[in-house]
Design a protein around this motif. Structure first.
Motif, short mmCIF file in Angstrom:
data_model
loop_
_atom_site.label_atom_id
_atom_site.label_comp_id
_atom_site.label_asym_id
_atom_site.label_seq_id
_atom_site.Cartn_x
_atom_site.Cartn_y
_atom_site.Cartn_z
N GLU A 235 1.20 -1.49 -0.25
CA GLU A 235 -0.26 0.11 0.40
C GLU A 235 0.90 0.73 0.30
O GLU A 235 1.57 1.34 0.71
CB GLU A 235 -0.97 0.04 1.33
CG GLU A 235 -1.67 -0.86 1.66
CD GLU A 235 -3.01 -0.51 2.67
OE1 GLU A 235 -3.39 0.32 2.44
OE2 GLU A 235 -3.89 -2.20 1.96
N PHE A 236 0.43 2.51 -0.78
CA PHE A 236 1.31 3.28 -1.13
C PHE A 236 0.69 4.83 -0.36
O PHE A 236 -0.37 4.87 -0.78
CB PHE A 236 1.48 3.62 -2.53
CG PHE A 236 2.58 2.74 -2.60
CD1 PHE A 236 4.41 1.90 -3.01
CD2 PHE A 236 2.03 1.27 -3.47
CE1 PHE A 236 4.58 1.27 -2.78
CE2 PHE A 236 2.30 0.22 -4.21
CZ PHE A 236 4.03 0.26 -3.79
N ASP A 237 1.32 6.14 0.51
CA ASP A 237 0.94 7.08 0.29
C ASP A 237 0.90 7.69 -0.95
O ASP A 237 1.63 7.53 -1.89
CB ASP A 237 1.44 7.41 1.22
CG ASP A 237 1.45 6.95 2.69
OD1 ASP A 237 2.42 7.10 3.60
OD2 ASP A 237 0.51 6.33 2.66
N LYS A 238 0.25 9.18 -1.03
CA LYS A 238 0.32 9.44 -2.51
C LYS A 238 1.72 10.21 -2.11
O LYS A 238 1.89 10.69 -3.43
CB LYS A 238 -0.97 10.44 -2.29
CG LYS A 238 -2.64 9.89 -2.25
CD LYS A 238 -2.47 10.42 -3.49
CE LYS A 238 -3.90 9.70 -4.16
NZ LYS A 238 -3.60 9.52 -5.45
N SER A 239 2.06 10.77 -1.48
CA SER A 239 3.40 11.11 -1.48
C SER A 239 3.86 10.17 -2.23
O SER A 239 5.54 11.06 -2.86
CB SER A 239 4.26 11.27 0.62
OG SER A 239 4.09 10.42 1.06
#
Length: 75
Positions: free
Chosen positions: A42-46
């Motif tokens: 899972e990735f952050d928008k950043s």
């Protein structure tokens, strides 16, 4: 346990598909039949832009791994 960076996978439920599994961050599975990618992270928008920048290199490396493995089977 140590895993190689890439693994090949197949499944009789998907007879035309060949999967390459990337076991290091960012982990993903790519279906070489249709180039569909399933990210196992899972990735952050950043992190999104960094991921996009690196993804092309990772997909190229996955394809090169597959080509190398197939070449070795043919010998």
């Amino acid at each position: 346990m140590d895993f190689p960076k890439f693994l090949l996978g197949d499944n009789t439920d998907y007879p035309n598909a060949i999967f390459v599994i990337h076991t290091e961050f960012p982990r993903f599975i790519i279906n070489l039949e249709n180039d569909e990618v399933e990210w196992l992270e899972e990735f952050d928008k950043s992190e999104e832009q960094e991921l996009l920048d690196e993804a092309e290199n990772l997909f190229q490396a996955a394809n090169e791994f597959y080509d190398r493995e197939i070449e070795r089977y043919d010998k």
